[in-house]
Design a protein around this motif. Structure first.
Motif, PDB file in Angstrom:
ATOM      1  N   SER A  39       0.828  -1.195   0.000  1.00  0.00           N
ATOM      2  CA  SER A  39       0.000   0.000   0.000  1.00  0.00           C
ATOM      3  C   SER A  39       0.871   1.259   0.000  1.00  0.00           C
ATOM      4  O   SER A  39       2.029   1.243   0.415  1.00  0.00           O
ATOM      5  N   THR A  58      -4.507   2.634   7.886  1.00  0.00           N
ATOM      6  CA  THR A  58      -5.082   3.809   8.552  1.00  0.00           C
ATOM      7  C   THR A  58      -5.780   3.403   9.840  1.00  0.00           C
ATOM      8  O   THR A  58      -5.656   4.088  10.862  1.00  0.00           O
ATOM      9  N   ALA A  59      -6.493   2.292   9.810  1.00  0.00           N
ATOM     10  CA  ALA A  59      -7.191   1.814  11.010  1.00  0.00           C
ATOM     11  C   ALA A  59      -6.195   1.478  12.122  1.00  0.00           C
ATOM     12  O   ALA A  59      -6.437   1.795  13.294  1.00  0.00           O
ATOM     13  N   PRO A 114      -5.862  10.509   7.513  1.00  0.00           N
ATOM     14  CA  PRO A 114      -6.578  11.505   6.712  1.00  0.00           C
ATOM     15  C   PRO A 114      -6.917  12.706   7.592  1.00  0.00           C
ATOM     16  O   PRO A 114      -6.954  12.595   8.823  1.00  0.00           O
ATOM     17  N   ASP A 123      -4.406  -3.081   3.182  1.00  0.00           N
ATOM     18  CA  ASP A 123      -4.420  -1.991   2.215  1.00  0.00           C
ATOM     19  C   ASP A 123      -4.333  -0.675   2.983  1.00  0.00           C
ATOM     20  O   ASP A 123      -4.164  -0.669   4.207  1.00  0.00           O
ATOM     21  N   ASP A 124      -4.423   0.450   2.269  1.00  0.00           N
ATOM     22  CA  ASP A 124      -4.301   1.751   2.935  1.00  0.00           C
ATOM     23  C   ASP A 124      -5.356   1.948   4.027  1.00  0.00           C
ATOM     24  O   ASP A 124      -5.071   2.515   5.071  1.00  0.00           O
ATOM     25  N   GLN A 125      -6.552   1.462   3.792  1.00  0.00           N
ATOM     26  CA  GLN A 125      -7.614   1.604   4.789  1.00  0.00           C
ATOM     27  C   GLN A 125      -7.288   0.818   6.059  1.00  0.00           C
ATOM     28  O   GLN A 125      -7.494   1.298   7.167  1.00  0.00           O
ATOM     29  N   GLY A 126      -6.752  -0.374   5.893  1.00  0.00           N
ATOM     30  CA  GLY A 126      -6.355  -1.189   7.040  1.00  0.00           C
ATOM     31  C   GLY A 126      -5.208  -0.561   7.815  1.00  0.00           C
ATOM     32  O   GLY A 126      -5.195  -0.571   9.048  1.00  0.00           O
ATOM     33  N   LYS A 183     -14.603   6.672   9.259  1.00  0.00           N
ATOM     34  CA  LYS A 183     -13.483   5.807   9.639  1.00  0.00           C
ATOM     35  C   LYS A 183     -12.129   6.514   9.541  1.00  0.00           C
ATOM     36  O   LYS A 183     -11.711   6.939   8.481  1.00  0.00           O
ATOM     37  N   GLY A 184     -11.485   6.684  10.695  1.00  0.00           N
ATOM     38  CA  GLY A 184     -10.169   7.297  10.747  1.00  0.00           C
ATOM     39  C   GLY A 184     -10.152   8.812  10.672  1.00  0.00           C
ATOM     40  O   GLY A 184      -9.114   9.438  10.796  1.00  0.00           O
ATOM     41  N   ARG A 185     -11.325   9.428  10.455  1.00  0.00           N
ATOM     42  CA  ARG A 185     -11.348  10.889  10.303  1.00  0.00           C
ATOM     43  C   ARG A 185     -11.941  11.608  11.508  1.00  0.00           C
ATOM     44  O   ARG A 185     -11.955  12.829  11.549  1.00  0.00           O
ATOM     45  N   PRO A 199     -18.777   3.849   9.267  1.00  0.00           N
ATOM     46  CA  PRO A 199     -18.028   3.637   8.016  1.00  0.00           C
ATOM     47  C   PRO A 199     -17.737   4.944   7.265  1.00  0.00           C
ATOM     48  O   PRO A 199     -16.745   5.042   6.553  1.00  0.00           O
TER      49      PRO A 199
END
Length: 149
Positions: free
Chosen positions: A2, A51-52, A92, A46-49, A131-133, A128
């Motif tokens: 990622s 970020t989490a 983010p 991936d990037d979302q994972g 998420k992360g923001r 959802p």
């Protein structure tokens, strides 16, 4: 790999060259957490994972800050604030309180939520999207505030 993991790797190399021990330590810790999560889930994040994982680290540090504030350990608190600052570079952009309010109102309208018994439905729809923001506890308190009125 990622983009976020690549960025962490590049930043780790830069920190090593610059002899920035604090940044290097935080990045290594983060990469280790990501690797542990990948081993646990048996798949590459991936990037979302990623970020989490980083968001979870920030939350854990913020939670531990309260304990250090009570004990008055300024040096440790300063180090933790610096860690948060470094980690937030990889997250983010955070939503403002006004943006969270607006999103909460929108989701409450979409789900036709009327009272506290609908909170789970609202939270399930809103998480959802943020998420992360945004901090989940802040969102939760906003939803409670709106549904109890």
């Amino acid at each position: 790999m990622s983009k976020l993991k690549e960025q962490l790797m590049e930043d780790m190399k830069k920190a090593m060259k610059a002899k920035d021990k604090e940044r290097l330590s935080v990045i290594r810790m983060t990469r280790s957490e990501i690797k542990n999560k990948e081993i646990e889930s048996r798949e590459e994040l991936d990037d979302q994972g990623v970020t989490a994982v980083i968001a979870k680290q920030v939350k854990q540090i913020k939670d531990s800050l309260a304990d250090f504030e009570k004990s008055g350990k300024e040096d440790v608190m300063e180090k933790l604030y610096k860690e948060i600052e470094i980690l937030q570079e990889y997250l983010p952009e955070q939503m403002s309180e006004a943006e969270v309010d607006e999103l909460v109102n929108q989701v409450i309208e979409e789900t036709d939520a009327e009272n506290m018994s609908d909170m789970g439905q609202v939270m399930g729809a809103i998480m959802p999207k943020i998420k992360g923001r945004a901090d989940g506890s802040m969102v939760s308190s906003k939803v409670k505030e709106k549904l109890s009125n």
